[in-house]
Write a protein that holds these residues in place. Structure first.
Motif, PDB file in Angstrom:
ATOM      1  N   PRO A 337       0.841  -1.209   0.000  1.00 24.53           N
ATOM      2  CA  PRO A 337       0.000   0.000   0.000  1.00 24.53           C
ATOM      3  C   PRO A 337       0.872   1.252   0.000  1.00 24.53           C
ATOM      4  O   PRO A 337       2.064   1.203   0.335  1.00 24.53           O
ATOM      5  N   ILE A 338       0.269   2.368  -0.370  1.00 25.61           N
ATOM      6  CA  ILE A 338       0.961   3.655  -0.320  1.00 25.61           C
ATOM      7  C   ILE A 338       0.346   4.477   0.804  1.00 25.61           C
ATOM      8  O   ILE A 338      -0.867   4.697   0.843  1.00 25.61           O
ATOM      9  N   ARG A 339       1.187   4.918   1.709  1.00 24.55           N
ATOM     10  CA  ARG A 339       0.728   5.667   2.868  1.00 24.55           C
ATOM     11  C   ARG A 339       0.352   7.093   2.478  1.00 24.55           C
ATOM     12  O   ARG A 339       0.710   7.566   1.395  1.00 24.55           O
ATOM     13  N   ALA A 340      -0.347   7.794   3.359  1.00 18.68           N
ATOM     14  CA  ALA A 340      -0.823   9.144   3.053  1.00 18.68           C
ATOM     15  C   ALA A 340       0.306  10.132   2.792  1.00 18.68           C
ATOM     16  O   ALA A 340       0.101  11.151   2.125  1.00 18.68           O
ATOM     17  N   ASP A 341       1.502   9.834   3.289  1.00 18.28           N
ATOM     18  CA  ASP A 341       2.642  10.729   3.035  1.00 18.28           C
ATOM     19  C   ASP A 341       3.344  10.430   1.722  1.00 18.28           C
ATOM     20  O   ASP A 341       4.338  11.086   1.379  1.00 18.28           O
ATOM     21  N   GLY A 342       2.850   9.427   0.977  1.00 17.93           N
ATOM     22  CA  GLY A 342       3.430   9.065  -0.301  1.00 17.93           C
ATOM     23  C   GLY A 342       4.441   7.941  -0.234  1.00 17.93           C
ATOM     24  O   GLY A 342       4.979   7.524  -1.277  1.00 17.93           O
ATOM     25  N   GLN A 375       8.799  -1.628  10.262  1.00 18.85           N
ATOM     26  CA  GLN A 375      10.123  -1.463  10.854  1.00 18.85           C
ATOM     27  C   GLN A 375      11.003  -0.537  10.019  1.00 18.85           C
ATOM     28  O   GLN A 375      11.904   0.116  10.549  1.00 18.85           O
ATOM     29  N   SER A 376      10.748  -0.487   8.724  1.00 17.61           N
ATOM     30  CA  SER A 376      11.630   0.232   7.808  1.00 17.61           C
ATOM     31  C   SER A 376      11.387   1.726   7.757  1.00 17.61           C
ATOM     32  O   SER A 376      12.336   2.516   7.649  1.00 17.61           O
ATOM     33  N   TRP A 377      10.121   2.139   7.797  1.00 16.70           N
ATOM     34  CA  TRP A 377       9.792   3.536   7.534  1.00 16.70           C
ATOM     35  C   TRP A 377       9.402   4.258   8.808  1.00 16.70           C
ATOM     36  O   TRP A 377       8.927   3.655   9.765  1.00 16.70           O
ATOM     37  N   ARG A 378       9.562   5.547   8.809  1.00 17.16           N
ATOM     38  CA  ARG A 378       9.287   6.350  10.002  1.00 17.16           C
ATOM     39  C   ARG A 378       7.860   6.113  10.495  1.00 17.16           C
ATOM     40  O   ARG A 378       6.909   6.164   9.703  1.00 17.16           O
ATOM     41  N   PRO A 379       7.667   5.885  11.799  1.00 18.64           N
ATOM     42  CA  PRO A 379       6.310   5.704  12.322  1.00 18.64           C
ATOM     43  C   PRO A 379       5.436   6.923  12.043  1.00 18.64           C
ATOM     44  O   PRO A 379       5.909   8.066  12.101  1.00 18.64           O
ATOM     45  N   ALA A 380       4.179   6.677  11.750  1.00 17.61           N
ATOM     46  CA  ALA A 380       3.268   7.774  11.428  1.00 17.61           C
ATOM     47  C   ALA A 380       3.199   8.802  12.549  1.00 17.61           C
ATOM     48  O   ALA A 380       3.088  10.003  12.297  1.00 17.61           O
ATOM     49  N   ALA A 381       3.283   8.342  13.775  1.00 15.68           N
ATOM     50  CA  ALA A 381       3.176   9.249  14.917  1.00 15.68           C
ATOM     51  C   ALA A 381       4.346  10.236  14.982  1.00 15.68           C
ATOM     52  O   ALA A 381       4.238  11.287  15.615  1.00 15.68           O
ATOM     53  N   GLU A 382       5.464   9.901  14.332  1.00 11.22           N
ATOM     54  CA  GLU A 382       6.636  10.770  14.350  1.00 11.22           C
ATOM     55  C   GLU A 382       6.755  11.627  13.092  1.00 11.22           C
ATOM     56  O   GLU A 382       7.686  12.417  12.946  1.00 11.22           O
ATOM     57  N   SER A 383       5.810  11.476  12.165  1.00  8.32           N
ATOM     58  CA  SER A 383       5.909  12.157  10.885  1.00  8.32           C
ATOM     59  C   SER A 383       5.582  13.638  10.988  1.00  8.32           C
ATOM     60  O   SER A 383       4.730  14.063  11.764  1.00  8.32           O
ATOM     61  N   ALA A 384       6.258  14.420  10.144  1.00  3.91           N
ATOM     62  CA  ALA A 384       5.967  15.847  10.030  1.00  3.91           C
ATOM     63  C   ALA A 384       5.023  16.141   8.878  1.00  3.91           C
ATOM     64  O   ALA A 384       4.723  17.306   8.601  1.00  3.91           O
ATOM     65  N   CYS A 385       4.549  15.083   8.177  1.00  5.86           N
ATOM     66  CA  CYS A 385       3.644  15.271   7.036  1.00  5.86           C
ATOM     67  C   CYS A 385       2.222  15.487   7.533  1.00  5.86           C
ATOM     68  O   CYS A 385       1.640  14.595   8.168  1.00  5.86           O
ATOM     69  N   PRO A 386       1.602  16.636   7.258  1.00  9.77           N
ATOM     70  CA  PRO A 386       0.239  16.896   7.735  1.00  9.77           C
ATOM     71  C   PRO A 386      -0.768  15.860   7.266  1.00  9.77           C
ATOM     72  O   PRO A 386      -1.665  15.461   8.012  1.00  9.77           O
ATOM     73  N   ALA A 387      -0.632  15.396   6.022  1.00  7.85           N
ATOM     74  CA  ALA A 387      -1.589  14.420   5.473  1.00  7.85           C
ATOM     75  C   ALA A 387      -1.538  13.117   6.245  1.00  7.85           C
ATOM     76  O   ALA A 387      -2.574  12.472   6.475  1.00  7.85           O
TER      77      ALA A 387
END
Length: 391
Positions: A337-342, A375-387
């Motif tokens: 899947p593709i997450r909301a941050d792309g 495990q690979s990608w930044r956790p959503a809770a730590e993201s700076a992406c508003p979307a």
């Protein structure tokens, strides 16, 4: 360098579907991207049959020369004058960040295939930008923890001094602390540096048990060669790569990188799908083996072609929505899947450099473990992406 890649037109008679490939084709990253990235996109064109519906696919490509003014000028012409509806970009992060803003403004689509700044899916995320490869979080996260656990409690970072290297340095600094180790210092160098003596001496005299390399391309290869000349590893310090790949290691010689661990979303000999892709790719790239950036060009372009076919249009807004709604599924990526941050939520692989005496010189990695997408990608809770924070 710029060009148009001829593709099979079959019986298609509609308006051409144009996709651009923008990257370094003559400088320090040319081996990582260059004509190999174009070859990866060509494999996707062939898999799509050369057309989407009745529209023949046309691929244009150009050399950004690692210069933001040149890269953005090329992208601007493509979008405004040449009717390019999507760009596969593996430029220096400073260029790709600017192109991402431009693509969003023009309501087109950008597939990132080798630009690593975490800001692309962070504070400068856009609905029209899709990250298919590593970023400056995923590269370090899989190697710093295991290296600390293996005994490296003190670190020094050498980074290239622009957005990519600065982001790697910052992410590495956080991850070193999070794993209970100590950062003794950092130093940087300009892109395309020839003499690393000053940086190497700073790292050596720091006494750090691990020296992290936050750079890529020929900068990485030249830095490792010179570290060998300074006897860094013979003195007991460990080299840790935060992003280096098959091209860099082949350039320097695997014998100087034995035991080095690295993270990658792709390796040509990983499984049947990667080997099938490699065979197709090598036919277009003089027998050379693909790296992860070039494989991302394939995956990004093919997902775009499938999305245009599903939506029946290449309208940028509809394309972005369709691309997010469809999982990425090809020879290399399975139903991601593709997450909301792309971010394409695919696994990554921890590899270790093995002896260069293997029968095939390109067979230089030994598989260590798989890291899940979570495990690979930044956790959503730590993201700076508003979307992503809203999703």
């Amino acid at each position: 360098m710029a060009g148009l890649l001829p593709t099979p037109r079959a019986r298609a008679a509609g308006k051409p579907l144009k996709i651009g490939v923008l990257c370094d084709m003559s400088g320090i990253y040319a081996d990582d991207t260059g004509q190999g990235l174009v070859a990866g996109v060509k494999v996707a064109v062939d898999q799509a049959g050369g057309t989407v519906g009745d529209r023949p696919i046309e691929v244009v490509f150009a050399d950004d020369q690692n210069k933001p003014d040149i890269g953005t000028a090329i992208a601007g012409r493509w979008l405004a004058e040449q009717d390019v509806s999507a760009i596969v970009c593996a430029s220096a992060s400073s260029i790709t960040l600017a192109v991402s803003d431009m693509v969003a403004e023009r309501k087109k689509v950008l597939m990132v295939a080798g630009s690593l700044s975490a800001d692309l899916t962070g504070k400068r995320c856009h609905p029209s930008t899709f990250q298919f490869g590593l970023d400056t979080y995923a590269g370090p996260v899989s190697v710093i923890g295991p290296t600390v656990k293996a005994g490296a409690k003190s670190w020094f970072i050498i980074n290239v001094d622009y957005a990519f290297g600065q982001s790697l340095r910052d992410e590495g600094t956080k991850l070193i602390a999070a794993n209970g180790a100590k950062l003794l210092g950092t130093t940087s160098f300009p892109l395309g540096t020839a003499d690393f003596a000053s940086q190497i001496l700073q790292a050596k005299t720091s006494g750090a048990e691990a020296i992290a390399l936050a750079c890529g391309g020929s900068d990485w290869s030249n830095l490792v060669k010179q570290m060998h000349e300074f006897g860094i590893t013979e003195g007991g310090q460990k080299l840790v790569t935060l992003t280096g790949g098959i091209n860099e290691i082949q350039a320097v010689g695997a014998q100087y990188c034995l035991g080095m661990m690295l993270s990658t979303p792709f390796y040509w000999d990983l499984d049947d799908g990667s080997r099938a892709f490699a065979a197709k790719f090598r036919a277009y790239h003089g027998g050379r083996f693909p790296n992860w950036q070039q494989s991302d060009g394939y995956s990004g372009a093919l997902h775009y072609f499938k999305s245009v076919a599903a939506a029946g249009t290449d309208d940028g807004v509809k394309m972005a929505e369709t691309m997010r709604a469809m999982p990425v599924d090809d020879l290399l990526i399975k139903n991601a899947p593709i997450r909301a941050d792309g971010q394409v939520m695919r696994p990554t692989y921890l590899m270790k450099v093995k002896d260069e005496s293997a029968p095939n010189r390109a067979d230089i990695f030994a598989y260590v473990s798989t890291l899940s997408a979570e495990q690979s990608w930044r956790p959503a809770a730590e993201s700076a992406c508003p979307a992503l924070r809203k999703s």
